[in-house]
Design a protein around this motif. Structure first.
Motif, short mmCIF file in Angstrom:
data_model
loop_
_atom_site.label_atom_id
_atom_site.label_comp_id
_atom_site.label_asym_id
_atom_site.label_seq_id
_atom_site.Cartn_x
_atom_site.Cartn_y
_atom_site.Cartn_z
N GLY A 22 0.92 -1.21 -0.01
CA GLY A 22 -0.01 0.06 0.10
C GLY A 22 0.88 1.37 -0.10
N LEU A 23 1.75 1.34 1.03
CA LEU A 23 2.73 2.34 1.10
C LEU A 23 3.29 2.86 -0.33
CD1 LEU A 23 3.79 2.42 4.61
CD2 LEU A 23 2.48 4.06 3.70
N SER A 24 3.95 1.66 -0.85
CA SER A 24 4.66 1.98 -2.00
C SER A 24 3.90 2.43 -3.25
CB SER A 24 5.43 0.79 -2.65
OG SER A 24 4.66 -0.32 -2.91
N LEU A 25 2.42 2.33 -3.11
CA LEU A 25 1.51 2.85 -4.22
C LEU A 25 1.20 4.32 -3.80
CD1 LEU A 25 -0.58 -0.18 -5.07
CD2 LEU A 25 1.73 0.69 -6.19
N VAL A 26 1.35 4.60 -2.67
CA VAL A 26 0.84 5.88 -2.22
C VAL A 26 1.54 7.03 -2.94
CG1 VAL A 26 0.95 7.62 -0.31
CG2 VAL A 26 0.25 5.38 0.13
N GLY A 27 2.94 6.75 -3.24
CA GLY A 27 3.75 7.57 -4.04
C GLY A 27 3.12 7.82 -5.54
N LEU A 84 11.82 2.43 3.84
CA LEU A 84 12.03 2.74 2.60
C LEU A 84 10.62 3.37 1.92
CD1 LEU A 84 14.53 0.58 0.95
CD2 LEU A 84 14.93 2.84 1.48
N ALA A 85 9.48 2.62 2.08
CA ALA A 85 8.35 3.25 1.61
C ALA A 85 7.98 4.37 2.11
CB ALA A 85 7.37 1.90 1.70
N LEU A 86 8.18 4.54 3.47
CA LEU A 86 7.82 5.70 4.25
C LEU A 86 8.54 6.75 3.52
CD1 LEU A 86 7.07 4.39 7.72
CD2 LEU A 86 5.33 5.49 6.42
N LEU A 87 9.91 6.53 3.11
CA LEU A 87 10.50 7.51 3.28
C LEU A 87 10.28 8.02 1.68
CD1 LEU A 87 13.34 8.95 3.71
CD2 LEU A 87 14.36 7.20 2.09
N ASN A 88 9.89 7.17 0.87
CA ASN A 88 9.47 7.53 -0.34
C ASN A 88 8.36 8.29 -0.48
OD1 ASN A 88 9.64 7.06 -3.44
ND2 ASN A 88 7.70 5.67 -3.25
N VAL A 89 7.16 7.73 0.32
CA VAL A 89 6.11 8.86 0.50
C VAL A 89 6.40 10.25 0.86
CG1 VAL A 89 3.84 9.11 1.60
CG2 VAL A 89 4.72 6.73 0.93
N VAL A 90 7.30 10.30 1.94
CA VAL A 90 7.53 11.54 2.27
C VAL A 90 8.31 12.35 1.36
CG1 VAL A 90 8.99 12.75 3.83
CG2 VAL A 90 7.67 10.72 4.78
N VAL A 91 9.55 11.79 0.74
CA VAL A 91 10.26 12.60 -0.41
C VAL A 91 8.92 12.99 -1.49
CG1 VAL A 91 11.84 12.41 -1.91
CG2 VAL A 91 12.25 11.51 0.34
N THR A 92 8.38 11.89 -1.99
CA THR A 92 7.38 12.24 -3.07
C THR A 92 6.41 13.38 -2.59
OG1 THR A 92 7.31 10.02 -3.54
CG2 THR A 92 5.72 11.44 -4.75
N ALA A 93 5.87 13.35 -1.48
CA ALA A 93 4.99 14.55 -1.07
C ALA A 93 5.72 15.77 -1.00
CB ALA A 93 4.34 14.23 0.47
N PHE A 94 6.96 15.60 -0.59
CA PHE A 94 7.67 16.84 -0.40
C PHE A 94 8.09 17.72 -1.68
CE2 PHE A 94 11.82 19.27 0.18
CZ PHE A 94 11.31 20.21 1.31
N VAL A 95 8.33 16.68 -2.66
CA VAL A 95 8.54 17.13 -4.17
C VAL A 95 7.30 17.67 -4.64
CG1 VAL A 95 9.18 16.34 -6.34
CG2 VAL A 95 10.63 15.45 -4.42
N MET A 96 6.15 16.95 -4.50
CA MET A 96 5.05 17.24 -5.01
C MET A 96 4.61 18.84 -4.47
SD MET A 96 4.21 15.00 -7.17
CE MET A 96 2.57 15.47 -7.49
#
Lengths: 541, 359, 404, 189, 229
Positions: B170-175, B345-357
């Protein structure tokens, strides 16, 4: 008494001893083909050469010819001797056919043994010239097959026919490499001891027609036994092979052949053909299962039933007509069987009438050599055990029955229907009860009420006393055929049914008792259990 | 309304009988054949009809006949009811997931726009996760109902594995959701039709590479295949389906192969642009330098459908390749990987993506 | 099991522990052995190893056969490296006889032994990989083994039941072209080894499964009598080929890989490297193999004569008969010998007792995997069920030699 | 095969313990050493049963024989007055030498103290010897049959165990052994 | 000249990351896949010269060439006149460690060897294919070179080879259950029995056995001298 040194060992032998015998006494076996202790010395094979050193001079000479002299030094394996032997082997093999695969002698052939021990070298001397060919596969007598190509011309067989049987059937003709063993003109090797030439032949030239192609000798096992054929009690070796009979029960025979066993006092090296070829009786014409007659019907049954029937009748007879009951022992039985039977019937059941003779006992031919007229092996044993009891007028069983003094009978081994004729059959019907214990199938029909199968000599251990009063032990070669029981076991079982505890309940106890009672059986060696057949020096060849 | 229902039914039938079932069946053959070719073997090819062998394709038929004609045996110590329904649960979960996958662009036939998708749910993304996690029931029921120690162990492993990896999944798809701004799958696919600089397609794998690297193993873990076949672990505990035989065992297998198809479809949809073909717009190819190649709309639709199918097949192939290459994880390593390595890593991915977005 | 293992309480319906039977037919146990395992969840708390499922009465059979017929039983001890068994047994018999095998025969025995060692290690690694799920690696290695077997088939007429050696030498001459064929084969074998290395050695999944798993300390290894690759993985520098060089091992140049931790990964590594070293030995043996000369001792008493002599000459025929007939065949003098060779799993010793008869009085085989299998219990207690798989794979239990 | 034989020229292929070790053993255990030999280049010592564990411990701890490579037994039925002999092969890795120790055992007292406390390997070796020869090992923690099943009758490597001996059937379907065949050649123990 | 060499391998970052080694592995297997697919394709379009796409063979249609030394089903050679070369010397029976050979010998008038096998049985259920019988044969008679490896049947008696089958093993080849009821002609072309081509068809003369066999089956052990009684 000459003292000499053989291979470094000092030996003292009686004067006149041949060197080859002296070597044997010193524990060194000198290879030889023509020499035989029971025959005259021919000295023609040259295999027994040894190096003799005497008075500083040494020479190589045939040890079967040279007498042992004081101060001799003998070397049986010096370089010169080995060289000589190798030469002899090369010479003998020069024309020898390549026959081992179908030569019955393979496995007990002196050529094979000596080649590996003394001549294991292929000199290739026959590369250029064709080997000499001689007649093969000649039936020279009822028992003997001759293959002249395999013959090493040791002349043992010739000498046997001259010296032992005096029948002169065999001779050697031609010269050099064409010398051939042959039958005398118009004769056939059919003397009653002809089988011995097969034992004497060190190679496969003379083979046994009866044993021909039956079994390879290296599969055979052996057991020491005594010939049950006559009262001489010749020592013999049963050579048998039980391993294969399950595969082909129809043609399987357990004993493959019979060989004489050396016994200085009895038969020396020899055996008559009747004893030698009598072994089929071990497997043929045997009673294999108990039989009971009920309502004039003969029926095969099991031991339980047959013993029960016998015990019931016997008990009944003994309780009501003890004086009319008789036991007929057989001089074919071993001393152990006889003792067990005596202890059951005479000592415990108190049967008053017993005998081991019969009025019509056929007698065989007697010659001066081995064959005896008395065809039973243990008549002396019966006498020694004192088996004649009561008013049983010297074997005249029929008179007793006719007169009504005997109304029930226990008969061991005797083939009464065959021996006594039609009149006897009629008489036997007068018996109230007839128990027969025998290894053989006999024409009792419904005359016998119970027939119990017993083992033959080859199947049990025991002892015989021969015509000269000599006690001899024999060993069981294999288990009894079919449902047959060994005599002692059978009698113990029967006794148990009759509620009798025997004084000697085991074979060992019986043997001990016999030793105490019969002087002739004292201190006899118990033969070892059957062993894998080792052919080499078993019978002196 | 009636038409809508009829259309949905037709779609279900077409997709089920026309795509998933044949594909799953084909995969049973492909698995044997592909592994054989990888391993320098020939593979199953003996089944023939009138001497015709067609590279062993008839083995599918033979297997089917064999499986369904075998004795349907329920162990006497098992819970009969649960034992019987377990394989169907698994099959059902695998099948229904396909409902929201858009396997082609919307078609306009007779003025009516028909979406090539059974159900265009506005929560399609959640629907997938929800039904994907239903698969765990099949494992639990099978393992428990078999009343067998090994099956039980398999079920236990299955539960913890599947539940753990759903989180990562789920978390990996949040991105992806963040990037595309939608949880509707058609929109996600549509969003991947764009290009950076006119050249690089904005596929999920390029916008969310880490998410892809996390999603793929997590999804394979959900299908319970090597290297994540721990609930089965045929050399250790033989697995939750130990007591099954015949038709029901075949259903488990079929379910597994359907999951492969679904997974391939998901990867295609979420990370590889679904039915999109790079540089193919509705009118035809439009390249980054402005060059165009006009194509008929029908041809475009066919190309896009083909593209979807091709990607689907590729990912099926890749899964089989992975399955036959890698060794199996150990149970605790798997959980460690899921919770301690992939989840952060998935959480990190979400955070980074959110930040970038956001920025 | 609970009765035997004393202190542990019996398992009841309410225990948190349970008993699992792994084997006698269980996919992990490639070889028939039964692990009665007591588990707490996935953790193994106790274990009893039951062996003997492949007990064929090896010793009793050998005691009832002539010396030169035992080879068919010896073959089937370690059935993945049969020739090493043959060589070990026959060297022991030759020690009894004081018989020297010609140099050519010795080189051939050595190179076939090393080919067998490669087969042994290939099979072991392959099976461990397969049980860990890596099926392709298994088949690559088995393919390599088959390549060797195809050569073996030409050398001795069989793939597994080789019956290659005889007392005094070998049963068959090498076939023409053997050297070239074997060397050609080596490119493939090396390729396979490289591929396996790439597939497995650096793969973290594999490393996680094997590193630190099944390790025992040096003292325990010695106490259990570990020899061979398993011992060398634990840093024990013992190889019969080095310590007691037999055949012509002191005339070839090779390394013996040693690791330090003794876990499953190290056992794998040692075996992987040993295969390469065996290839080197075979290459050197092939180079040094004399082109002619007998492969068997030309001693009429111990070895059968050539067939053409048997067919055409009475001397050869009689010798042949004396070689085969009961009561005439070869009988070593009384005595007892122990001879060890380096088998696939370690020291493969044969302790023979002769009473001067045609049949051995006793033929004892020291099975190298005996102690190792015994230590399996210690290796798996406290670990998870999943760890049984790599541990069992790495000890290379061979039912034939374990149960005999 | 009888006849002449060439002299046995045997080259020792491995290093076996030298005579000095035997001297030390004799010195230490004196009368308990029944004999020693060096045949075929192999060093063998025969000792009395009494010193068995002491000797083994001494070999391991003082003489550096880390390995108990092999432990087996031989049945000399009909050949020697003392029927059994337990044979151990020790190996010292540090000194690279082997040693064979034999312990003769009477049939009536076929029992030895266990070595399990010294070498773990002894556990299975001793179980195997018990299984196949019926020699007991006092103090063994778990002396069960190893290769054969518990219901097996007799010890098959004893020389008086017949080659074709049959065992009673066991397991399901045999009604607890009631239906087992009774044959003449059935194992008799 | 042997050395102990330490080969310990340490973990690296590359291994810790999972993916590098996994991709390497996938690359190896994928390469096998594509190379093999290529070879298969080339083969399919008719280029049969190259390497095959698989190491396994389409058994039994395709058979691996077997070496001549391979020990396979037994046979007995015959002389030019059709007599078996076997003279029933029993050496093979002696040398057999499994006791699977059993020969009944008999007199054979028509041959210089005098002796011939009346019955020669090999029980394949017991045979371990060690080849000792071949080594032991002094008459060049028994061979294990038929290259027949596939011997299957569901009945034990089919595993007993008798003299006729040993002299010409071809009829044996239809004992498997799948061949039951089919004629030899129908089965032969399908299977690997073509192998037998190199076993030259022989004219087998077994006429000498008839009398002996009749005696064997009648259970009559033959004429012997009279017994004691």
């Amino acid at each position: 008494m000459p003292k000499l040194t053989i291979d470094g060992r000092p030996v003292e032998v009686s004067s006149g001893t041949r060197l080859i015998e002296a070597c044997k006494q010193a524990g060194v076996v000198v290879p030889h083909f023509c020499y035989h202790p029971g025959l005259s010395v021919a000295g023609n094979c040259r295999m027994c050469m040894v190096e003799i050193e005497m008075g500083g001079r040494s020479r190589v000479a045939a040890s079967c010819v040279e007498p042992a002299l004081d101060g001799m030094t003998i070397r049986t394996a010096s370089a010169e001797v080995l060289d000589t032997r190798q030469g002899v082997m090369e010479f003998l093999l020069l024309n020898h056919p390549i026959d081992c695969p179908y030569c019955d002698c393979a496995g007990e052939c002196k050529l094979q043994d000596y080649y590996m021990e003394w001549g294991a070298i292929d000199t290739g001397s026959r590369r250029e010239t064709e080997a000499v060919h001689k007649p093969k596969r000649q039936e020279i007598g009822p028992h003997v097959m001759l293959d002249s190509e395999r013959c090493v011309l040791c002349s043992r067989c010739v000498r046997f026919c001259q010296e032992v049987t005096g029948t002169h059937e065999l001779g050697i003709e031609e010269r050099g490499s064409h010398s051939t063993l042959h039958l005398a003109e118009g004769k056939s090797l059919d003397n009653p001891y002809s089988g011995n030439v097969v034992d004497l032949c060190p190679v496969g030239a003379l083979t046994d027609r009866d044993f021909r192609f039956q079994r390879r000798v290296w599969f055979l096992r052996k057991a020491d036994s005594i010939c049950p054929g006559c009262s001489k009690g010749c020592n013999l070796e049963l050579q048998f092979d039980e391993q294969r009979d399950y595969k082909n029960p129809a043609s399987g025979r357990r004993v493959q052949r019979v060989k004489p066993r050396f016994n200085e006092q009895v038969n020396q090296w020899w055996l008559c053909d009747r004893g030698r070829y009598g072994y089929p009786a071990i497997d043929q014409g045997r009673l294999e299962q108990p039989r009971v007659t009920r309502d004039s019907q003969l029926a095969l049954t099991d031991w339980e039933d047959a013993l029960g029937e016998a015990a019931r009748h016997l008990d009944d007879e003994l309780r009501r007509h003890a004086d009319q009951t008789a036991v007929l022992f057989s001089p074919d039985m071993s001393c152990e069987d006889l003792l067990a039977a005596r202890s059951l019937f005479l000592d415990q059941l108190k049967v008053t009438r017993a005998d081991y003779q019969l009025e019509l006992d056929p007698r065989g031919v007697e010659d001066g050599l081995l064959m005896k007229a008395d065809l039973h092996p243990n008549r002396a044993g019966c006498a020694a055990l004192g088996l004649k009891r009561g008013a049983f007028a010297d074997g005249h069983l029929l008179d007793e029955i006719r007169s009504g003094r005997v109304r029930s009978l226990v008969c061991f081994h005797w083939d009464l229907p065959a021996l006594l004729g039609a009149e006897a059959r009629e008489l036997l019907t007068h018996l109230r009860f007839l128990l027969v214990i025998t290894p053989r199938e006999q024409a009792w029909d419904t005359l016998a009420h119970v027939q119990l199968p017993a083992a033959v000599t080859a199947e049990q251990s025991g002892s015989f006393i021969n015509c000269d009063g000599l006690g001899q032990r024999f060993q069981a070669a294999f288990a009894p055929l079919g449902a047959a029981h060994r005599g002692v076991d059978l009698l113990l079982e029967l006794g148990a049914r009759l509620g009798r505890r025997p004084a000697q309940a085991t074979l060992d106890a019986l043997v001990k008792r016999l030793e105490a009672e019969v002087p002739a059986l004292r201190g006899l060696q118990m033969p070892l259990a059957p062993a894998r057949h080792v052919s080499k020096e078993a019978a002196p060849r | 309304m009636l038409f809508e229902i009829l259309l949905a039914l037709v779609k279900v039938v077409v997709i089920l009988l026309g795509v998933i079932l044949p594909l799953a069946a084909l995969l049973t053959w492909a698995e044997r054949k592909q592994s054989a070719v990888m391993q320098d073997r020939i593979g199953a090819n003996r089944a023939d009809i009138l001497g015709l062998r067609v590279w062993g394709l008839f083995n599918i038929l033979a297997d089917g006949i064999k499986a369904f004609s075998k004795e349907d045996w329920v162990p006497p110590f098992a819970n009969r009811f649960l034992f019987n329904i377990a394989p169907f649960v698994g099959l059902f979960a695998a099948m229904v997931t396909f409902a929201v996958i858009p396997f082609g662009p919307p078609l306009t036939i007779g003025g009516r726009e028909i979406a090539l998708q059974v159900a265009d749910l506005n929560v399609g993304f959640l629907y997938i996760l929800a039904f994907g996690s239903m698969g765990v029931y099949s494992v639990v029921l099978a393992g428990w109902a078999s009343n067998n120690k090994f099956a039980q162990l398999g079920a236990m492993r299955g539960i913890s594995q599947m539940i753990s990896y759903e989180v990562v999944l789920g978390l990996s798809l949040v991105g992806i959701v963040l990037v595309t701004g939608s949880v509707r799958l058609p929109e996600i696919v549509a969003a991947q039709g764009q290009h950076w600089f006119g050249w690089i397609p904005k596929w999920g794998v390029f916008t969310q590479p880490l998410a892809f690297l996390l999603f793929l193993p997590a999804a394979i873990a959900e299908t319970k295949r090597v290297p994540f076949d721990i609930p089965e672990g045929e050399s250790e505990i033989i697995g939750y389906n130990l007591e099954y035989s015949g038709a029901k065992f075949a259903l488990f297998l079929l379910g597994e192969f359907m999951e492969i198809v679904v997974l391939a479809a998901l990867v295609t949809t979420l990370f590889f642009g679904g039915w999109q073909v790079p540089w193919l717009a509705d009118t035809g190819f439009v390249l980054g330098n402005g060059a165009t190649l006009d194509l008929a709309p029908a041809l475009v639709a066919v190309l896009r459908l083909g593209s979807f199918l091709l990607k689907l097949l590729f990912f099926c192939w890749l899964q089989l390749l992975i399955r036959w290459t890698l060794p199996r994880f150990r149970f605790d390593h798997l959980l460690r990987l899921g919770w301690k390595e992939m989840l952060p890593l998935a959480l990190l991915n979400v955070v980074v993506t959110a930040f970038v977005m956001l920025s | 099991m609970s009765e035997q293992s004393g202190g542990t309480p019996p398992i009841t319906a309410h225990s948190t522990e349970m008993t699992l039977n792994m084997g006698p037919s269980h996919p992990t146990t490639h070889g028939i052995v039964r692990l009665k395992v007591r588990t707490q969840g996935e953790e193994i708390t106790d274990c009893d190893i039951e062996i003997g499922y492949l007990h064929r009465g090896f010793e009793k059979m050998c005691e009832n056969h002539p010396w030169n017929q035992c080879v068919v039983y010896v073959d089937r001890l370690n059935y993945v490296s049969p020739i090493i068994n043959d060589v070990g047994y026959h060297m022991a018999v030759e020690k009894l006889l004081g018989l020297e095998v010609p140099v050519r025969g010795q080189w051939l025995r050595m190179l076939t032994s090393e080919l067998m060692r490669i087969c042994d290690h290939q099979t072991c690694i392959a099976a461990s990989c397969m049980e860990l799920g890596a099926f392709t690696a298994f088949l690559y290695l088995i393919k390599g083994r088959d390549l060797i077997w195809e050569v073996l088939e030409k050398i001795c007429g069989a793939r597994v039941t080789t019956s290659y050696t005889r007392i005094g030498g070998l049963a068959y001459e090498p076939y023409p072209g053997m050297k070239e064929e074997i060397l050609e084969l080596f490119t493939d074998l090396r390729d396979i080894n490289r591929e396996i290395d790439l597939l497995m050695s650096d793969n973290r999944i594999f490393i996680d499964r094997t590193r630190g798993v099944g390790a025992l300390d040096r003292a325990t290894c010695l106490s259990y009598g570990f020899t061979g690759p398993v011992a060398r993985a634990a840093g024990i520098e013992f190889d019969v080929r080095v310590q007691h060089p037999y055949l012509l091992y002191n005339q070839v140049d090779f390394d013996i890989p040693v690791c330090s931790s003794g876990d499953c990964y190290d056992r794998y590594l040692v075996r992987l490297h040993e295969m390469e070293q065996s290839l080197r030995i075979v290459e050197q043996s092939l180079a040094k193999l004399p082109t002619d000369g007998p492969v068997s001792a030309p001693d009429a008493r111990y070895t059968a004569p050539p067939k053409e002599q048997v067919y055409t000459r009475i001397e050869g025929l009689m010798n042949h008969f004396k070689h085969h007939m009961w009561d005439h065949m070869l009988a070593p003098p009384p005595g007892a010998v122990y001879h060890a060779v380096e088998g696939g799993n370690g020291e493969l010793g044969f302790y023979l007792v002769s009473t001067g008869g045609e049949q051995p009085w006793k033929v004892r085989c020291r099975p190298p995997c005996f102690g190792i299998t015994q230590a399996l219990k210690e290796m798996i207690i406290g670990r998870s069920i999943a760890d049984v798989v790599p541990i069992f794979g790495s000890i290379n239990m061979i039912g034939g030699e374990l149960d005999r | 095969m009888s006849g002449t034989r060439t002299e046995r020229t045997f080259q020792a292929t491995g290093s076996w313990a030298g005579p000095e070790l035997v001297e030390r053993i004799c010195e230490r255990f004196e009368s308990a050493v029944l004999g020693q030999s060096e045949a075929f280049g192999e060093r063998e010592v025969t000792v009395r049963r009494e010193i068995w564990p002491t000797l083994a411990r001494w070999l391991k701890e003082d003489e550096g024989f880390e390995y108990l490579l092999d432990l087996t037994a031989v049945d000399y039925l009909g050949l020697r007055p003392v029927r059994f002999e337990v044979v151990a092969h020790f190996y010292s890795l540090s000194g690279n030498r082997r040693l064979r120790v034999c312990v003769p055992l009477q049939e009536e007292r076929a029992e030895l103290p266990t070595l399990t406390g010294l070498w773990k390997a002894a556990d299975w070796y001793e179980r195997e010897i018990w299984d196949l020869y019926g020699i007991r090992f006092a103090g063994h923690p778990d002396l069960r049959r190893l290769l054969l099943y518990d219901e097996f009758k007799g010890h098959p490597l004893r020389k008086d165990y017949k080659m074709k001996a049959r065992q009673p059937l066991i397991g399901p379907g045999t009604m607890g052994g009631a239906a087992s065949q009774s044959r003449e050649d059935e194992a008799d123990v | 000249m042997a050395r102990f060499v330490n080969v310990d391998r340490q973990a690296t970052l590359k291994t810790a990351l999972y993916y590098p080694a996994v991709w390497t592995g996938l690359w190896i297997t994928a390469r096998h896949f594509f190379v093999n697919m290529g070879r298969h394709t080339l083969h399919a379009i008719g280029l049969k010269g190259g390497k095959p796409g698989s190491t396994t063979l389409q058994y039994p249609e395709v058979m691996r060439p077997l070496p001549r030394v391979l020990r396979s089903l037994h046979r007995i050679k015959v002389h030019e006149d059709g007599r078996p070369k076997c003279t029933a010397c029993m050496l093979c029976e002696t040398a057999c460690p499994d006791f699977c050979i059993s020969i009944t010998p008999m007199e054979h008038d028509g041959s210089p060897e005098e002796k011939a096998p009346a019955e020669f049985r090999i029980d394949l259920d017991r045979c371990c294919f060690c080849g000792f019988c071949v080594e032991a044969c002094p008459k060049d008679a028994i061979y294990m070179d038929t290259q027949i490896m596939e011997i299957s049947s569901d009945r034990r008696e089919n595993f007993i080879l008798r003299l006729p089958e040993l002299l010409d093993p071809r009829p044996l080849l239809c004992t498997g259950p799948e061949f039951r009821g089919k004629s030899v002609e129908k089965v032969l072309p399908h299977l690997s029995w073509r192998r037998l081509d190199h076993v030259t068809p022989v004219r087998v003369d077994l006429s000498y056995r008839t009398e002996q066999l009749a005696r064997l089956h009648a259970g009559n052990p033959g004429t012997r001298p009279a017994g004691l009684e």
